[in-house]
Scaffold this motif. Structure first.
Motif, PDB file in Angstrom:
ATOM      1  N   LYS A  93       1.001  -1.166   0.112  1.00 45.08           N
ATOM      2  CA  LYS A  93       0.027   0.023  -0.025  1.00 45.08           C
ATOM      3  C   LYS A  93       0.778   1.415   0.202  1.00 45.08           C
ATOM      4  O   LYS A  93       0.672   2.218  -0.902  1.00 45.08           O
ATOM      5  CB  LYS A  93      -1.084  -0.002   1.411  1.00 45.08           C
ATOM      6  CG  LYS A  93      -2.010  -0.612   0.993  1.00 45.08           C
ATOM      7  CD  LYS A  93      -3.015  -0.761   2.209  1.00 45.08           C
ATOM      8  CE  LYS A  93      -4.046  -1.639   2.193  1.00 45.08           C
ATOM      9  NZ  LYS A  93      -5.134  -1.703   3.621  1.00 45.08           N
ATOM     10  N   ARG A  94       1.775   1.310   0.871  1.00 42.39           N
ATOM     11  CA  ARG A  94       3.025   2.473   0.638  1.00 42.39           C
ATOM     12  C   ARG A  94       3.308   2.728  -0.626  1.00 42.39           C
ATOM     13  O   ARG A  94       3.539   3.777  -1.001  1.00 42.39           O
ATOM     14  CB  ARG A  94       3.881   2.093   1.644  1.00 42.39           C
ATOM     15  CG  ARG A  94       4.677   3.352   2.195  1.00 42.39           C
ATOM     16  CD  ARG A  94       5.905   3.094   3.186  1.00 42.39           C
ATOM     17  NE  ARG A  94       4.955   3.090   4.447  1.00 42.39           N
ATOM     18  CZ  ARG A  94       5.360   2.542   5.671  1.00 42.39           C
ATOM     19  NH1 ARG A  94       6.473   1.814   5.606  1.00 42.39           N
ATOM     20  NH2 ARG A  94       4.744   2.554   6.690  1.00 42.39           N
ATOM     21  N   LEU A  95       3.988   1.576  -1.197  1.00 40.28           N
ATOM     22  CA  LEU A  95       4.598   1.831  -2.505  1.00 40.28           C
ATOM     23  C   LEU A  95       3.700   2.412  -3.524  1.00 40.28           C
ATOM     24  O   LEU A  95       3.742   3.209  -4.264  1.00 40.28           O
ATOM     25  CB  LEU A  95       5.026   0.165  -3.068  1.00 40.28           C
ATOM     26  CG  LEU A  95       5.861   0.182  -4.214  1.00 40.28           C
ATOM     27  CD1 LEU A  95       6.866   1.352  -4.250  1.00 40.28           C
ATOM     28  CD2 LEU A  95       6.396  -1.136  -4.447  1.00 40.28           C
ATOM     29  N   ARG A  96       2.245   1.746  -3.529  1.00 39.91           N
ATOM     30  CA  ARG A  96       1.225   2.198  -4.569  1.00 39.91           C
ATOM     31  C   ARG A  96       1.049   3.651  -4.288  1.00 39.91           C
ATOM     32  O   ARG A  96       0.817   4.178  -5.240  1.00 39.91           O
ATOM     33  CB  ARG A  96      -0.081   1.246  -4.013  1.00 39.91           C
ATOM     34  CG  ARG A  96      -1.401   1.772  -5.026  1.00 39.91           C
ATOM     35  CD  ARG A  96      -2.439   0.831  -4.858  1.00 39.91           C
ATOM     36  NE  ARG A  96      -2.234  -0.422  -5.611  1.00 39.91           N
ATOM     37  CZ  ARG A  96      -2.273  -0.328  -7.116  1.00 39.91           C
ATOM     38  NH1 ARG A  96      -2.872   0.525  -7.672  1.00 39.91           N
ATOM     39  NH2 ARG A  96      -2.076  -1.486  -7.712  1.00 39.91           N
ATOM     40  N   SER A  97       0.745   4.016  -3.008  1.00 34.48           N
ATOM     41  CA  SER A  97       0.558   5.481  -2.565  1.00 34.48           C
ATOM     42  C   SER A  97       1.707   6.283  -2.916  1.00 34.48           C
ATOM     43  O   SER A  97       1.236   7.302  -3.591  1.00 34.48           O
ATOM     44  CB  SER A  97       0.387   5.473  -0.863  1.00 34.48           C
ATOM     45  OG  SER A  97      -0.605   4.969  -0.620  1.00 34.48           O
ATOM     46  N   TRP A  98       2.733   5.914  -2.839  1.00 38.65           N
ATOM     47  CA  TRP A  98       4.084   6.625  -3.119  1.00 38.65           C
ATOM     48  C   TRP A  98       4.047   6.775  -4.845  1.00 38.65           C
ATOM     49  O   TRP A  98       4.069   7.913  -5.364  1.00 38.65           O
ATOM     50  CB  TRP A  98       5.297   5.863  -2.918  1.00 38.65           C
ATOM     51  CG  TRP A  98       6.519   6.417  -3.594  1.00 38.65           C
ATOM     52  CD1 TRP A  98       7.147   7.799  -3.198  1.00 38.65           C
ATOM     53  CD2 TRP A  98       7.541   6.041  -4.442  1.00 38.65           C
ATOM     54  NE1 TRP A  98       8.260   8.050  -3.984  1.00 38.65           N
ATOM     55  CE2 TRP A  98       8.373   7.072  -4.416  1.00 38.65           C
ATOM     56  CE3 TRP A  98       7.521   4.753  -5.138  1.00 38.65           C
ATOM     57  CZ2 TRP A  98       9.504   6.843  -5.455  1.00 38.65           C
ATOM     58  CZ3 TRP A  98       8.412   4.739  -6.016  1.00 38.65           C
ATOM     59  CH2 TRP A  98       9.499   5.380  -6.153  1.00 38.65           C
ATOM     60  N   ILE A  99       3.828   5.931  -5.527  1.00 34.58           N
ATOM     61  CA  ILE A  99       3.600   5.573  -6.971  1.00 34.58           C
ATOM     62  C   ILE A  99       2.450   6.838  -7.586  1.00 34.58           C
ATOM     63  O   ILE A  99       2.523   7.770  -8.231  1.00 34.58           O
ATOM     64  CB  ILE A  99       3.639   4.618  -7.694  1.00 34.58           C
ATOM     65  CG1 ILE A  99       4.794   3.605  -7.435  1.00 34.58           C
ATOM     66  CG2 ILE A  99       3.135   4.652  -9.408  1.00 34.58           C
ATOM     67  CD1 ILE A  99       4.921   2.123  -7.818  1.00 34.58           C
ATOM     68  N   SER A 100       1.353   6.597  -6.608  1.00 36.07           N
ATOM     69  CA  SER A 100       0.130   7.373  -7.184  1.00 36.07           C
ATOM     70  C   SER A 100       0.395   8.870  -6.888  1.00 36.07           C
ATOM     71  O   SER A 100      -0.160   9.872  -7.651  1.00 36.07           O
ATOM     72  CB  SER A 100      -1.018   6.931  -6.337  1.00 36.07           C
ATOM     73  OG  SER A 100      -1.529   5.678  -6.302  1.00 36.07           O
ATOM     74  N   SER A 101       1.127   9.168  -5.710  1.00 38.76           N
ATOM     75  CA  SER A 101       1.335  10.500  -5.338  1.00 38.76           C
ATOM     76  C   SER A 101       2.644  11.318  -6.249  1.00 38.76           C
ATOM     77  O   SER A 101       3.057  12.265  -5.853  1.00 38.76           O
ATOM     78  CB  SER A 101       1.758  10.718  -4.073  1.00 38.76           C
ATOM     79  OG  SER A 101       2.861  10.150  -3.705  1.00 38.76           O
ATOM     80  N   GLY A 102       3.157  10.525  -7.291  1.00 38.42           N
ATOM     81  CA  GLY A 102       4.052  11.134  -8.045  1.00 38.42           C
ATOM     82  C   GLY A 102       5.555  10.636  -7.795  1.00 38.42           C
ATOM     83  O   GLY A 102       6.656  10.917  -8.561  1.00 38.42           O
ATOM     84  N   ALA A 103       5.913   9.589  -7.018  1.00 35.17           N
ATOM     85  CA  ALA A 103       7.066   8.991  -6.863  1.00 35.17           C
ATOM     86  C   ALA A 103       8.094  10.081  -6.372  1.00 35.17           C
ATOM     87  O   ALA A 103       8.962   9.922  -7.142  1.00 35.17           O
ATOM     88  CB  ALA A 103       7.363   8.234  -8.064  1.00 35.17           C
ATOM     89  N   SER A 104       7.949  10.839  -5.594  1.00 39.78           N
ATOM     90  CA  SER A 104       8.935  11.779  -5.098  1.00 39.78           C
ATOM     91  C   SER A 104      10.143  11.277  -4.412  1.00 39.78           C
ATOM     92  O   SER A 104      10.064  10.197  -3.480  1.00 39.78           O
ATOM     93  CB  SER A 104       8.074  12.788  -4.397  1.00 39.78           C
ATOM     94  OG  SER A 104       7.887  12.410  -2.884  1.00 39.78           O
TER      95      SER A 104
END
Length: 105
Positions: A93-104
């Motif tokens: 979920k953390r990885l998915r959220s990070w990608i969803s938010s632009g992979a900063s």
């Protein structure tokens, strides 16, 4: 006082950063397993820059598009990591959220 604009809390209230939220997951589960074979195929998961550059199959993640990100698909389908324990649901979920938010970074 009733506020007419209710705020929806996101999954993670702070911005997820590669160095603090994602790199430790990849270091633990993804760096040692593919090793030199993956680097020889052009995929290097050791840095954000190399992840975004991708390998022979293209970039393993697509910023803001988790459903089009091959790395996430392989992790969710438990193809990666090929050895050892799969990632926990919370880590995915953390990885998915990070990608969803632009992979900063």
């Amino acid at each position: 006082h009733n506020n007419s604009q209710s705020k929806v809390q996101p999954l993670f209230s702070k911005t997820l950063k590669y160095s603090t939220n994602i790199q430790p997951i990849l270091d633990k589960h993804c760096i040692e397993c593919p090793g030199l074979e993956a680097i020889e195929a052009g995929l290097d998961l050791r840095t954000l820059k190399s992840i975004l550059n991708g390998g022979e199959s293209g970039p393993p993640i697509i910023k803001n598009k988790p459903n089009e990100s091959l790395l996430l698909e392989l992790i969710e389908d438990q193809i990666m990591p090929p050895e050892g324990a799969p990632l926990r649901k919370k880590q995915i979920k953390r990885l998915r959220s990070w990608i969803s938010s632009g992979a900063s970074a």
